[in-house]
Scaffold this motif. Structure first.
Motif, PDB file in Angstrom:
ATOM      1  N   THR A  43      33.485  42.509  45.155  1.00 32.09           N
ATOM      2  CA  THR A  43      34.671  43.330  44.946  1.00 32.09           C
ATOM      3  C   THR A  43      35.070  43.400  43.484  1.00 32.09           C
ATOM      4  O   THR A  43      36.007  44.089  43.135  1.00 32.09           O
ATOM      5  CB  THR A  43      35.867  42.788  45.754  1.00 32.09           C
ATOM      6  OG1 THR A  43      36.096  41.441  45.351  1.00 32.09           O
ATOM      7  CG2 THR A  43      35.599  42.870  47.234  1.00 32.09           C
ATOM      8  N   SER A  46      32.507  48.083  40.378  1.00 28.72           N
ATOM      9  CA  SER A  46      32.282  49.316  41.107  1.00 28.72           C
ATOM     10  C   SER A  46      30.812  49.433  41.503  1.00 28.72           C
ATOM     11  O   SER A  46      29.932  48.981  40.778  1.00 28.72           O
ATOM     12  CB  SER A  46      32.666  50.494  40.216  1.00 28.72           C
ATOM     13  OG  SER A  46      32.311  51.705  40.826  1.00 28.72           O
ATOM     14  N   GLN A  99      42.610  55.672  45.176  1.00 30.41           N
ATOM     15  CA  GLN A  99      41.426  54.837  45.367  1.00 30.41           C
ATOM     16  C   GLN A  99      40.337  55.202  44.357  1.00 30.41           C
ATOM     17  O   GLN A  99      39.626  54.329  43.850  1.00 30.41           O
ATOM     18  CB  GLN A  99      40.906  54.959  46.801  1.00 30.41           C
ATOM     19  CG  GLN A  99      41.823  54.306  47.809  1.00 30.41           C
ATOM     20  CD  GLN A  99      41.465  54.640  49.248  1.00 30.41           C
ATOM     21  OE1 GLN A  99      40.906  55.689  49.539  1.00 30.41           O
ATOM     22  NE2 GLN A  99      41.829  53.745  50.160  1.00 30.41           N
ATOM     23  N   HIS A 102      41.061  53.554  41.125  1.00 29.41           N
ATOM     24  CA  HIS A 102      40.643  52.145  41.125  1.00 29.41           C
ATOM     25  C   HIS A 102      39.141  52.030  40.932  1.00 29.41           C
ATOM     26  O   HIS A 102      38.665  51.174  40.173  1.00 29.41           O
ATOM     27  CB  HIS A 102      41.094  51.466  42.418  1.00 29.41           C
ATOM     28  CG  HIS A 102      40.866  49.997  42.415  1.00 29.41           C
ATOM     29  ND1 HIS A 102      40.125  49.372  43.387  1.00 29.41           N
ATOM     30  CD2 HIS A 102      41.255  49.026  41.548  1.00 29.41           C
ATOM     31  CE1 HIS A 102      40.080  48.076  43.111  1.00 29.41           C
ATOM     32  NE2 HIS A 102      40.749  47.844  42.008  1.00 29.41           N
ATOM     33  N   GLN A 103      38.365  52.869  41.597  1.00 28.05           N
ATOM     34  CA  GLN A 103      36.910  52.848  41.419  1.00 28.05           C
ATOM     35  C   GLN A 103      36.542  53.167  39.968  1.00 28.05           C
ATOM     36  O   GLN A 103      35.648  52.548  39.400  1.00 28.05           O
ATOM     37  CB  GLN A 103      36.222  53.829  42.374  1.00 28.05           C
ATOM     38  CG  GLN A 103      36.220  53.372  43.810  1.00 28.05           C
ATOM     39  CD  GLN A 103      35.454  52.078  43.995  1.00 28.05           C
ATOM     40  OE1 GLN A 103      34.372  51.894  43.453  1.00 28.05           O
ATOM     41  NE2 GLN A 103      36.026  51.174  44.750  1.00 28.05           N
ATOM     42  N   ARG A 106      37.151  50.205  37.720  1.00 26.10           N
ATOM     43  CA  ARG A 106      36.167  49.142  37.904  1.00 26.10           C
ATOM     44  C   ARG A 106      34.850  49.430  37.183  1.00 26.10           C
ATOM     45  O   ARG A 106      33.972  48.584  37.139  1.00 26.10           O
ATOM     46  CB  ARG A 106      35.933  48.907  39.394  1.00 26.10           C
ATOM     47  CG  ARG A 106      37.178  48.295  40.057  1.00 26.10           C
ATOM     48  CD  ARG A 106      37.068  48.185  41.538  1.00 26.10           C
ATOM     49  NE  ARG A 106      35.918  47.393  41.932  1.00 26.10           N
ATOM     50  CZ  ARG A 106      35.404  47.418  43.149  1.00 26.10           C
ATOM     51  NH1 ARG A 106      35.940  48.168  44.083  1.00 26.10           N
ATOM     52  NH2 ARG A 106      34.361  46.677  43.443  1.00 26.10           N
ATOM     53  N   GLU A 122      43.711  46.369  36.168  1.00 21.52           N
ATOM     54  CA  GLU A 122      42.964  46.431  37.434  1.00 21.52           C
ATOM     55  C   GLU A 122      43.737  45.735  38.546  1.00 21.52           C
ATOM     56  O   GLU A 122      43.843  46.241  39.650  1.00 21.52           O
ATOM     57  CB  GLU A 122      41.574  45.796  37.244  1.00 21.52           C
ATOM     58  CG  GLU A 122      40.608  46.090  38.378  1.00 21.52           C
ATOM     59  CD  GLU A 122      40.750  45.165  39.567  1.00 21.52           C
ATOM     60  OE1 GLU A 122      40.430  45.576  40.686  1.00 21.52           O
ATOM     61  OE2 GLU A 122      41.208  44.012  39.381  1.00 21.52           O
ATOM     62  N   ARG A 123      44.306  44.583  38.243  1.00 21.61           N
ATOM     63  CA  ARG A 123      45.070  43.837  39.249  1.00 21.61           C
ATOM     64  C   ARG A 123      46.308  44.638  39.681  1.00 21.61           C
ATOM     65  O   ARG A 123      46.618  44.741  40.863  1.00 21.61           O
ATOM     66  CB  ARG A 123      45.477  42.463  38.713  1.00 21.61           C
ATOM     67  CG  ARG A 123      46.268  41.633  39.710  1.00 21.61           C
ATOM     68  CD  ARG A 123      46.651  40.235  39.231  1.00 21.61           C
ATOM     69  NE  ARG A 123      46.956  40.117  37.820  1.00 21.61           N
ATOM     70  CZ  ARG A 123      46.129  39.614  36.894  1.00 21.61           C
ATOM     71  NH1 ARG A 123      44.926  39.201  37.237  1.00 21.61           N
ATOM     72  NH2 ARG A 123      46.503  39.521  35.631  1.00 21.61           N
ATOM     73  N   ARG A 126      45.188  47.493  41.886  1.00 16.83           N
ATOM     74  CA  ARG A 126      44.766  46.963  43.186  1.00 16.83           C
ATOM     75  C   ARG A 126      45.982  46.635  44.050  1.00 16.83           C
ATOM     76  O   ARG A 126      46.024  46.973  45.236  1.00 16.83           O
ATOM     77  CB  ARG A 126      43.894  45.722  42.972  1.00 16.83           C
ATOM     78  CG  ARG A 126      43.235  45.211  44.224  1.00 16.83           C
ATOM     79  CD  ARG A 126      42.244  44.076  43.992  1.00 16.83           C
ATOM     80  NE  ARG A 126      42.088  43.594  42.647  1.00 16.83           N
ATOM     81  CZ  ARG A 126      42.587  42.444  42.188  1.00 16.83           C
ATOM     82  NH1 ARG A 126      43.297  41.674  42.973  1.00 16.83           N
ATOM     83  NH2 ARG A 126      42.377  42.071  40.941  1.00 16.83           N
ATOM     84  N   GLU A 127      46.999  46.008  43.468  1.00 17.43           N
ATOM     85  CA  GLU A 127      48.205  45.665  44.218  1.00 17.43           C
ATOM     86  C   GLU A 127      48.973  46.915  44.644  1.00 17.43           C
ATOM     87  O   GLU A 127      49.446  47.012  45.777  1.00 17.43           O
ATOM     88  CB  GLU A 127      49.096  44.743  43.382  1.00 17.43           C
ATOM     89  CG  GLU A 127      48.518  43.353  43.201  1.00 17.43           C
ATOM     90  CD  GLU A 127      49.252  42.517  42.166  1.00 17.43           C
ATOM     91  OE1 GLU A 127      50.208  43.022  41.526  1.00 17.43           O
ATOM     92  OE2 GLU A 127      48.852  41.349  41.979  1.00 17.43           O
ATOM     93  N   LEU A 129      47.719  49.882  45.054  1.00 20.97           N
ATOM     94  CA  LEU A 129      46.897  50.568  46.044  1.00 20.97           C
ATOM     95  C   LEU A 129      47.089  49.942  47.415  1.00 20.97           C
ATOM     96  O   LEU A 129      47.179  50.648  48.423  1.00 20.97           O
ATOM     97  CB  LEU A 129      45.424  50.524  45.628  1.00 20.97           C
ATOM     98  CG  LEU A 129      44.453  51.360  46.426  1.00 20.97           C
ATOM     99  CD1 LEU A 129      44.861  52.824  46.427  1.00 20.97           C
ATOM    100  CD2 LEU A 129      43.056  51.221  45.831  1.00 20.97           C
ATOM    101  N   PHE A 130      47.186  48.625  47.462  1.00 22.92           N
ATOM    102  CA  PHE A 130      47.445  47.947  48.732  1.00 22.92           C
ATOM    103  C   PHE A 130      48.803  48.384  49.290  1.00 22.92           C
ATOM    104  O   PHE A 130      48.931  48.695  50.466  1.00 22.92           O
ATOM    105  CB  PHE A 130      47.405  46.429  48.560  1.00 22.92           C
ATOM    106  CG  PHE A 130      47.716  45.700  49.844  1.00 22.92           C
ATOM    107  CD1 PHE A 130      46.764  45.597  50.839  1.00 22.92           C
ATOM    108  CD2 PHE A 130      48.968  45.142  50.058  1.00 22.92           C
ATOM    109  CE1 PHE A 130      47.047  44.939  52.036  1.00 22.92           C
ATOM    110  CE2 PHE A 130      49.258  44.479  51.239  1.00 22.92           C
ATOM    111  CZ  PHE A 130      48.298  44.376  52.234  1.00 22.92           C
TER     112      PHE A 130
END
Length: 169
Positions: A43, A46, A99, A102-103, A106, A122-123, A126-127, A129-130
C-alpha cells in the motif's frame, strides 16, 4: 458417490469452493469474493510507475487536481443523495477523482520518499479519502474532497518550486 454429492450440492446452491471442501481428495479452494475489498499487499506505492522527475510529478499532480476540481464543480449543482438516500453519480465521480489524486500522489519520485513534504500530504489525503469513503452524512457537499484538493494543490506548488531550484519543505 460423487454424482449424488454433486447433485445435492447443486440443489443446495453450493459453489465450487464448497464442493472442493466436501471432497476429501481435493485441497480446499477459497474463491475470490467480489463483494469484499481485496487488500493490496503493497500500500506504500502506486501500481503505476513513479515519476522520473519532480517536473513530471508536478504535471501528474496537476492533472489529477484538475480532474478533482471538475468533479467537485459538477457535484455542486446536485444534491448529495438521491431519493433512495444513495450517493448520486456526481458524488461518486468526486470520490473516484479523489482516489485518482491519491494514486497520483503515490507516484512520487524516489527523491521525495521519506520526506515530510510527501509523507504528510499523502497521509492527509489518505485520511480525507477514508472520511469521504465512509461519510457520516452524505450532505457534506464535497468538504472532504475540497480538503484533498487543497492538500494536492499545496504539494504540487511545493514540488514545482523545488523543481525550479527552490527548496520547499
Amino acid at each position: 458417490m460423487q454424482k449424488p454429492l454433486l447433485a445435492l450440492a447443486m440443489m443446495l446452491g453450493l459453489t465450487g469452493g464448497a464442493l472442493a471442501q466436501a471432497d476429501p481428495r481435493q485441497a480446499p479452494v477459497t474463491p475470490p469474493q467480489p463483494s469484499r475489498p481485496q487488500s493490496d499487499a503493497n500500500t506504500e506505492f502506486s501500481p503505476q510507475p513513479a515519476a522520473n522527475s519532480l517536473q513530471e510529478y508536478a504535471r501528474i499532480l496537476g492533472e489529477a487536481q484538475s480532474q478533482l476540481e471538475t468533479a467537485i464543480q459538477r457535484s455542486d449543482d446536485e444534491p448529495a443523495e438521491n431519493q433512495q438516500n444513495a450517493m448520486t453519480p456526481a458524488r461518486m465521480d468526486v470520490k473516484a477523482a479523489a482516489q485518482q489524486v491519491h494514486q497520483a500522489m503515490r507516484r512520487a519520485p524516489r527523491e521525495l520518499h521519506d520526506e515530510a513534504l510527501y509523507e504528510d500530504a499523502e497521509r492527509s489525503v489518505r485520511e480525507d479519502l477514508f472520511k469521504l469513503s465512509q461519510p457520516l452524512t452524505l450532505d457534506d457537499k464535497g468538504g472532504g474532497a475540497r480538503q484533498i484538493l487543497n492538500t494536492v494543490d499545496n504539494l504540487r506548488r511545493k514540488v514545482e518550486q523545488r523543481a525550479a531550484g527552490g527548496r520547499a519543505g
